[in-house]
Design an enzyme around this catalytic site. Structure first.
Site, PDB file in Angstrom:
ATOM      1  CE1 TYR A   1      -3.569  -2.676   5.883  1.00 19.16           C
ATOM      2  CE2 TYR A   1      -3.336  -0.371   4.924  1.00 19.16           C
ATOM      3  CZ  TYR A   1      -3.468  -1.457   4.740  1.00 19.16           C
ATOM      4  OH  TYR A   1      -3.383  -1.959   3.376  1.00 19.16           O
TER       5      TYR A   1
ATOM      6  CE  LYS B   1       0.129  -4.645   2.886  1.00 17.67           C
ATOM      7  NZ  LYS B   1      -0.377  -5.879   2.364  1.00 17.67           N
TER       8      LYS B   1
ATOM      9  CB  THR C   1      -0.797   0.119   1.270  1.00 16.33           C
ATOM     10  OG1 THR C   1      -1.506   1.118   1.343  1.00 16.33           O
ATOM     11  CG2 THR C   1      -0.033  -0.165   2.510  1.00 16.33           C
ATOM     12  CG  ASP C   2      -1.210   4.971  -0.913  1.00 15.50           C
ATOM     13  OD1 ASP C   2      -1.674   4.341  -0.230  1.00 15.50           O
ATOM     14  OD2 ASP C   2      -1.844   5.920  -1.725  1.00 15.50           O
ATOM     15  CD  GLU C   3      -3.427   3.725   4.473  1.00 12.60           C
ATOM     16  OE1 GLU C   3      -3.244   3.348   5.595  1.00 12.60           O
ATOM     17  OE2 GLU C   3      -4.415   3.642   4.119  1.00 12.60           O
TER      18      GLU C   3
HETATM   19  P1  NAD Z   1      -9.864  -7.284   1.931  1.00 14.65           P
HETATM   20  O1  NAD Z   1      -9.701  -6.907   3.550  1.00 14.65           O
HETATM   21  O2  NAD Z   1     -10.992  -7.182   0.987  1.00 14.65           O
HETATM   22  O3  NAD Z   1      -9.383  -8.818   1.659  1.00 14.65           O
HETATM   23  C1  NAD Z   1      -8.389  -9.479   2.706  1.00 14.65           C
HETATM   24  C2  NAD Z   1      -8.530 -10.878   2.483  1.00 14.65           C
HETATM   25  O4  NAD Z   1      -7.282 -11.559   3.046  1.00 14.65           O
HETATM   26  C3  NAD Z   1      -9.777 -11.546   2.846  1.00 14.65           C
HETATM   27  O5  NAD Z   1     -10.552 -12.155   1.822  1.00 14.65           O
HETATM   28  C4  NAD Z   1      -9.414 -12.301   4.017  1.00 14.65           C
HETATM   29  O6  NAD Z   1     -10.332 -13.245   4.169  1.00 14.65           O
HETATM   30  C5  NAD Z   1      -8.057 -12.659   3.755  1.00 14.65           C
HETATM   31  N1  NAD Z   1      -7.171 -12.957   4.881  1.00 14.65           N
HETATM   32  C6  NAD Z   1      -7.111 -12.080   5.937  1.00 14.65           C
HETATM   33  N2  NAD Z   1      -6.290 -12.446   6.928  1.00 14.65           N
HETATM   34  C7  NAD Z   1      -6.061 -13.920   6.302  1.00 14.65           C
HETATM   35  C8  NAD Z   1      -5.346 -15.088   7.037  1.00 14.65           C
HETATM   36  N3  NAD Z   1      -4.454 -14.759   8.067  1.00 14.65           N
HETATM   37  N4  NAD Z   1      -4.827 -16.105   6.136  1.00 14.65           N
HETATM   38  C9  NAD Z   1      -5.487 -16.281   5.150  1.00 14.65           C
HETATM   39  N5  NAD Z   1      -6.302 -15.176   4.345  1.00 14.65           N
HETATM   40  C10 NAD Z   1      -6.443 -14.169   5.151  1.00 14.65           C
HETATM   41  O7  NAD Z   1      -8.545  -6.699   1.590  1.00 14.65           O
HETATM   42  P2  NAD Z   1      -8.321  -5.570   0.055  1.00 14.65           P
HETATM   43  O8  NAD Z   1      -8.768  -4.195  -0.004  1.00 14.65           O
HETATM   44  O9  NAD Z   1      -8.804  -6.589  -1.009  1.00 14.65           O
HETATM   45  O10 NAD Z   1      -6.451  -5.662   0.200  1.00 14.65           O
HETATM   46  C11 NAD Z   1      -5.674  -6.877  -0.721  1.00 14.65           C
HETATM   47  C12 NAD Z   1      -4.459  -6.474  -0.385  1.00 14.65           C
HETATM   48  O11 NAD Z   1      -4.156  -5.258  -1.118  1.00 14.65           O
HETATM   49  C13 NAD Z   1      -3.915  -6.001   1.363  1.00 14.65           C
HETATM   50  O12 NAD Z   1      -2.606  -6.658   1.320  1.00 14.65           O
HETATM   51  C14 NAD Z   1      -3.924  -4.638   1.316  1.00 14.65           C
HETATM   52  O13 NAD Z   1      -2.957  -4.214   2.298  1.00 14.65           O
HETATM   53  C15 NAD Z   1      -3.456  -4.265  -0.051  1.00 14.65           C
HETATM   54  N6  NAD Z   1      -3.877  -3.014  -0.379  1.00 14.65           N
HETATM   55  C16 NAD Z   1      -5.086  -2.504  -0.243  1.00 14.65           C
HETATM   56  C17 NAD Z   1      -5.675  -1.412  -0.954  1.00 14.65           C
HETATM   57  C18 NAD Z   1      -7.050  -0.795  -0.864  1.00 14.65           C
HETATM   58  O14 NAD Z   1      -7.478   0.360  -1.186  1.00 14.65           O
HETATM   59  N7  NAD Z   1      -8.233  -1.649  -0.566  1.00 14.65           N
HETATM   60  C19 NAD Z   1      -4.828  -0.423  -1.536  1.00 14.65           C
HETATM   61  C20 NAD Z   1      -3.521  -0.902  -1.736  1.00 14.65           C
HETATM   62  C21 NAD Z   1      -3.118  -1.967  -1.142  1.00 14.65           C
HETATM   63  O1  DAU Z   2      -4.045   3.827   0.545  1.00 12.15           O
HETATM   64  C1  DAU Z   2      -4.450   2.547   0.289  1.00 12.15           C
HETATM   65  C2  DAU Z   2      -5.153   2.145   1.569  1.00 12.15           C
HETATM   66  O2  DAU Z   2      -6.205   2.761   1.156  1.00 12.15           O
HETATM   67  C3  DAU Z   2      -5.233   0.725   1.759  1.00 12.15           C
HETATM   68  O3  DAU Z   2      -4.010   0.297   2.090  1.00 12.15           O
HETATM   69  C4  DAU Z   2      -6.215   0.245   2.856  1.00 12.15           C
HETATM   70  O4  DAU Z   2      -6.310  -1.244   2.998  1.00 12.15           O
HETATM   71  C5  DAU Z   2      -7.532   0.825   2.633  1.00 12.15           C
HETATM   72  O5  DAU Z   2      -8.306   0.614   3.563  1.00 12.15           O
HETATM   73  C6  DAU Z   2      -7.476   2.277   2.260  1.00 12.15           C
HETATM   74  O6  DAU Z   2      -7.050   2.958   3.390  1.00 12.15           O
HETATM   75  P1  DAU Z   2      -7.944   4.337   3.968  1.00 12.15           P
HETATM   76  O7  DAU Z   2      -8.027   4.668   5.563  1.00 12.15           O
HETATM   77  O8  DAU Z   2      -7.415   5.503   3.079  1.00 12.15           O
HETATM   78  O9  DAU Z   2      -9.413   3.985   3.378  1.00 12.15           O
HETATM   79  P2  DAU Z   2     -10.883   4.173   4.088  1.00 12.15           P
HETATM   80  O10 DAU Z   2     -11.681   3.867   3.237  1.00 12.15           O
HETATM   81  O11 DAU Z   2     -11.133   3.562   5.326  1.00 12.15           O
HETATM   82  O12 DAU Z   2     -10.968   5.772   4.236  1.00 12.15           O
HETATM   83  C7  DAU Z   2     -10.805   6.649   3.161  1.00 12.15           C
HETATM   84  C8  DAU Z   2     -10.741   8.007   3.743  1.00 12.15           C
HETATM   85  O13 DAU Z   2     -12.207   8.662   4.165  1.00 12.15           O
HETATM   86  C9  DAU Z   2      -9.869   8.450   4.954  1.00 12.15           C
HETATM   87  O14 DAU Z   2      -9.313   9.683   4.749  1.00 12.15           O
HETATM   88  C10 DAU Z   2     -10.866   8.176   6.137  1.00 12.15           C
HETATM   89  C11 DAU Z   2     -12.137   8.842   5.667  1.00 12.15           C
HETATM   90  N1  DAU Z   2     -13.400   7.939   6.268  1.00 12.15           N
HETATM   91  C12 DAU Z   2     -13.579   6.626   6.179  1.00 12.15           C
HETATM   92  C13 DAU Z   2     -14.618   6.008   6.738  1.00 12.15           C
HETATM   93  C14 DAU Z   2     -14.730   4.373   6.831  1.00 12.15           C
HETATM   94  C15 DAU Z   2     -14.702   8.942   6.622  1.00 12.15           C
HETATM   95  O15 DAU Z   2     -14.806  10.195   6.473  1.00 12.15           O
HETATM   96  N2  DAU Z   2     -15.564   8.160   7.263  1.00 12.15           N
HETATM   97  C16 DAU Z   2     -15.710   6.883   7.299  1.00 12.15           C
HETATM   98  O16 DAU Z   2     -16.899   6.358   7.729  1.00 12.15           O
END
Ligand code: NAD
Ligand code: DAU
Length: 351
Positions: free
Chosen positions: A157, A161, A132-134
């Protein structure tokens, strides 16, 4: 089969789009999806590919080293695309230990299993770590994250990562494990669990509930449609250079409040509500602890070296996402079960 690929976390949001893309586009690859099926994992995300002959599902936990070793013995993987993780920042604030366990220990178990089976000479083996970019921390009003930006994670988180990224690089440098890492910005699209901002807002607008906006809504995220992320993963998997890192982003920065207003307008039209009706649901609530101000990715490496760029405009992506949630009420009602309501009340009541 040309190769057998382990996709971890394939039942989750991004993982399911990656599994679908690989299983459909590469019939010569066997795709093994390993997932623990936590609250975020959902096999309904994969109904359209579950009967393909080149797809298998294995339920298991990456923190269980013995299980992972056995899985590697049974399938003799050529490559791993590692997405399994605890992924929600708010949950990491209230319960960090699960993040340490899955994101760090789980990743190390996978690295060890791959290392002991892939000899330095295996030409096709690859451990692709999805990050992730975080990990880069928080930007002020200017600048972009490049692959050279120093790590500065600030939530449990992002620290977990970042730690997993360091482990992947350590296994590459020390043991010569062939690895590649990508760090992506915020994804959105179908199948995202409605704890994340966009699907949560869509659901609340549809059901006439308050839309909780943290702080003043001034935090900025760089949004990317999930299928564009899956396309970047495909390209990096096939053409990326071993040992390298690639940043992936949408060139699409939005203040949360502006994004929510745009979404309200889109939803008003879809639900046949008067203009401005859904905006009345916007409610400013207590800010997230340690809330990072701004994320924004410099895409130039992945675009100049591999030719990737985002293909879906934000308006188009939001329209598609809203349509998907409105057309898949069964999917939503199945995930909004008792545990979700408990989480929602703890997270948002008295905020
Ligand atoms: P998600 O939470 O939707 O899915 C995570 C999956 O991992 C689920 O299916 C869960 O059951 C599985 N999992 C969790 N713990 C596990 C374990 N101990 N063993 C096996 N499986 C397990 O997540 P996502 O948003 O699809 O993100 C997927 C990946 O991409 C993550 O590594 C996240 O850090 C990364 N990522 C997410 C975003 C985003 O915006 N969502 C952006 C950049 C990177
Ligand atoms: O940048 C990549 C990341 O983006 C991934 O690595 C993470 O897995 C993914 O969850 C996401 O993280 P964020 O914290 O940015 O996403 P989230 O959707 O939780 O929140 C987006 C923005 O909105 C953040 O500034 C917090 C805000 N927010 C979020 C929620 C859930 C609100 O204002 N209200 C809310 O209820």
């Amino acid at each position: 089969m040309e190769k057998t690929i382990l996709v971890t976390g394939g039942a989750g949001f991004i993982g399911s789009h990656v599994v679908r893309r690989f299983a459909r586009n590469y019939p010569g690859y066997m795709i093994v999806n390993l997932d623990k099926l936590t609250y975020a994992g959902n096999l309904d995300n994969l109904r359209d590919v579950e009967n393909l002959p080149n797809y298998r599902f294995e339920k298991g936990d990456i923190t269980n080293a013995a299980f992972m070793e056995d899985l590697f013995d049974r399938h003799r993987f050529d490559a791993v695309i590692h997405l399994a993780a605890e992924s929600h920042v708010d949950r990491s604030i209230t319960g960090p230990m699960e993040f340490i366990s899955t994101n760090i220990i789980g990743t190390v178990n996978l690295l060890n299993a791959a290392k002991s089976r892939w000899t330095a000479g295996s030409p096709d083996s690859l451990f692709f770590h999805i990050s992730t970019d975080e990990v880069y921390g928080s930007l002020g009003s200017g600048g972009l994250f490049t692959e050279k930006t120093a790590y500065d994670p600030r939530s449990p988180y992002s620290a977990s990562k970042a730690s997993s990224d360091h482990m992947v690089r350590a296994w590459h440098h020390t043991y010569k494990l062939p690895v590649v890492i990508s760090n992506c910005s915020n994804n959105y699209g179908p199948n995202q669990f409605p704890e994340k901002l966009i699907p949560l807002a869509i659901h609340n607008i549809q059901t006439n509930k308050e839309i909780p906006v943290y702080g003043k809504g001034e935090n900025i995220r760089d949004w990317l449609y999930v299928e564009d992320h899956a396309a970047a993963i495909d390209l990096i998997f096939h053409k990326g250079k071993t040992g390298e890192t690639y940043n992936i982003g949408g060139n699409n920065e939005w203040k949360n409040i502006d994004l929510i207003r745009l979404l309200c307008g889109i939803m008003d039209k879809k639900l046949g509500r008067p203009e401005g009706a859904s905006e009345k649901l916007i409610t400013f609530v207590r800010d997230r602890a340690g809330h990072d101000l701004r994320y924004a990715i410099d895409n130039s490496k992945v675009s100049s070296e591999l030719g990737w760029k985002p293909s879906v405009s934000f308006r188009e992506g939001l329209e598609k996402t809203a349509d998907w949630y409105l057309e898949n009420e069964k999917w939503v009602s199945a995930v909004i079960c008792g545990n979700y309501l408990e989480y929602y009340n703890e997270q948002y009541n008295n905020r």
